[in-house]
Design a protein around this motif. Structure first.
Motif, PDB file in Angstrom:
ATOM      1  N   ASP A  20      41.435  32.434  20.908  1.00 30.68           N
ATOM      2  CA  ASP A  20      42.029  31.156  20.493  1.00 30.68           C
ATOM      3  C   ASP A  20      41.390  30.000  21.258  1.00 30.68           C
ATOM      4  O   ASP A  20      41.130  28.925  20.687  1.00 30.68           O
ATOM      5  CB  ASP A  20      43.540  31.165  20.738  1.00 30.68           C
ATOM      6  CG  ASP A  20      44.308  31.967  19.693  1.00 30.68           C
ATOM      7  OD1 ASP A  20      43.733  32.261  18.624  1.00 30.68           O
ATOM      8  OD2 ASP A  20      45.482  32.302  19.959  1.00 30.68           O
ATOM      9  N   ARG A  74      37.977  29.401  19.777  1.00 31.20           N
ATOM     10  CA  ARG A  74      38.097  28.715  18.489  1.00 31.20           C
ATOM     11  C   ARG A  74      38.314  27.210  18.675  1.00 31.20           C
ATOM     12  O   ARG A  74      37.833  26.400  17.895  1.00 31.20           O
ATOM     13  CB  ARG A  74      39.273  29.322  17.712  1.00 31.20           C
ATOM     14  CG  ARG A  74      38.858  29.954  16.405  1.00 31.20           C
ATOM     15  CD  ARG A  74      40.039  30.616  15.697  1.00 31.20           C
ATOM     16  NE  ARG A  74      39.797  32.033  15.551  1.00 31.20           N
ATOM     17  CZ  ARG A  74      40.365  32.992  16.241  1.00 31.20           C
ATOM     18  NH1 ARG A  74      41.270  32.693  17.159  1.00 31.20           N
ATOM     19  NH2 ARG A  74      40.051  34.244  16.040  1.00 31.20           N
ATOM     20  N   GLU A 105      34.435  25.215  20.522  1.00 29.75           N
ATOM     21  CA  GLU A 105      33.232  25.874  20.025  1.00 29.75           C
ATOM     22  C   GLU A 105      31.945  25.212  20.547  1.00 29.75           C
ATOM     23  O   GLU A 105      31.076  24.800  19.785  1.00 29.75           O
ATOM     24  CB  GLU A 105      33.256  25.939  18.496  1.00 29.75           C
ATOM     25  CG  GLU A 105      34.350  26.874  17.989  1.00 29.75           C
ATOM     26  CD  GLU A 105      34.379  26.991  16.485  1.00 29.75           C
ATOM     27  OE1 GLU A 105      34.667  28.087  15.980  1.00 29.75           O
ATOM     28  OE2 GLU A 105      34.134  25.979  15.801  1.00 29.75           O
ATOM     29  N   ASP A 136      36.757  37.361  14.483  1.00 28.09           N
ATOM     30  CA  ASP A 136      37.006  37.820  15.849  1.00 28.09           C
ATOM     31  C   ASP A 136      35.855  38.593  16.467  1.00 28.09           C
ATOM     32  O   ASP A 136      35.888  38.902  17.664  1.00 28.09           O
ATOM     33  CB  ASP A 136      38.270  38.687  15.886  1.00 28.09           C
ATOM     34  CG  ASP A 136      39.538  37.854  15.746  1.00 28.09           C
ATOM     35  OD1 ASP A 136      39.432  36.615  15.708  1.00 28.09           O
ATOM     36  OD2 ASP A 136      40.625  38.459  15.673  1.00 28.09           O
ATOM     37  N   ARG A 186      32.910  23.602   9.359  1.00 24.97           N
ATOM     38  CA  ARG A 186      33.844  23.536  10.476  1.00 24.97           C
ATOM     39  C   ARG A 186      33.924  22.124  11.053  1.00 24.97           C
ATOM     40  O   ARG A 186      34.981  21.674  11.482  1.00 24.97           O
ATOM     41  CB  ARG A 186      33.403  24.522  11.575  1.00 24.97           C
ATOM     42  CG  ARG A 186      34.359  24.634  12.757  1.00 24.97           C
ATOM     43  CD  ARG A 186      35.700  25.233  12.384  1.00 24.97           C
ATOM     44  NE  ARG A 186      35.545  26.514  11.739  1.00 24.97           N
ATOM     45  CZ  ARG A 186      35.490  27.670  12.392  1.00 24.97           C
ATOM     46  NH1 ARG A 186      35.554  27.699  13.706  1.00 24.97           N
ATOM     47  NH2 ARG A 186      35.376  28.794  11.717  1.00 24.97           N
TER      48      ARG A 186
END
Length: 205
Positions: free
Chosen positions: A16, A19, A22, A48, A132
């Motif tokens: 987490d 994420r 990054e 993952d 993203r």
């Protein structure tokens, strides 16, 4: 890195953090090198067990990864300095006896590197990174920049091991940690809010 039992975190918590942050340092030891190659880079945690990124072709890390495809991706953040006086309870302990420290989160990912050289594969990695970072998505598809693709190579990292460390006073009792949480809220400096969230999450979770 050294991880005390009270600083250790679960793999899910570590991922987490990855994420949410990054950007890190990709480290390739290669073979028989005096120092490893270290590259600061943005990346995407696709799932993952998979990280995607791209780098310029002249980057020296390609040679190091050809020598040894096992690499380390290292991240650290959400740090805050904790003065020694904060670690002493007011009216109970001598603030001069408090030992200062720094709170921080750190995750290290041991990965197997796979170089992506075909244009379609590189474009797919770029799409994942752009999706993203650019939520509007009102840009040309990376394939439209085909003439630039030879200047980069893609990289797919297969995560083999996850190590996470959340150093937020886990070895102190609740009164001391809540006192520090209050001090972080009052100071409100860079990193203080994030450090306080980690500290309280560990207490209240």
């Amino acid at each position: 890195m050294l991880i005390h039992p009270w600083d250790s975190t679960t793999e899910d918590e570590a991922l987490d953090f990855v994420r949410a942050n990054e950007f890190g340092h990709l480290i390739a030891a290669g073979r028989d090198r005096e120092i490893p190659v270290v590259v600061p880079t943005q990346f995407v945690l696709a799932d993952d067990r998979t990280i995607l990124l791209h780098l310029a072709r002249p980057n020296p890390i390609w040679t190091a990864m050809k020598e040894n495809p096992t690499v380390l991706l290292s991240l650290a953040g959400d740090w805050a300095y904790v003065p020694g006086a904060w670690k002493a309870l007011p009216g109970v302990e001598d603030p001069r006896m408090g030992v200062p420290t720094t709170y921080y989160a750190a995750v290290q990912l041991v990965c197997r590197a796979e170089v992506v050289t075909d244009p379609d594969g590189k474009a797919e990695i770029l799409r994942a990174q752009i999706a993203r970072l650019e939520v509007d998505g009102d840009l040309a598809d990376p394939a439209e920049h085909a003439r630039l693709l030879p200047g980069i190579q893609g990289l797919r990292l297969r995560i083999e091991r996850v190590s996470g460390k959340f150093k937020y006073g886990g070895n102190a009792d609740e009164p001391h940690r809540r006192h520090i949480a209050g001090q972080l809220a009052e100071r409100g400096g860079p990193g203080d809010a994030a450090a306080r969230r980690h500290l309280l999450r560990a207490l209240d979770g």
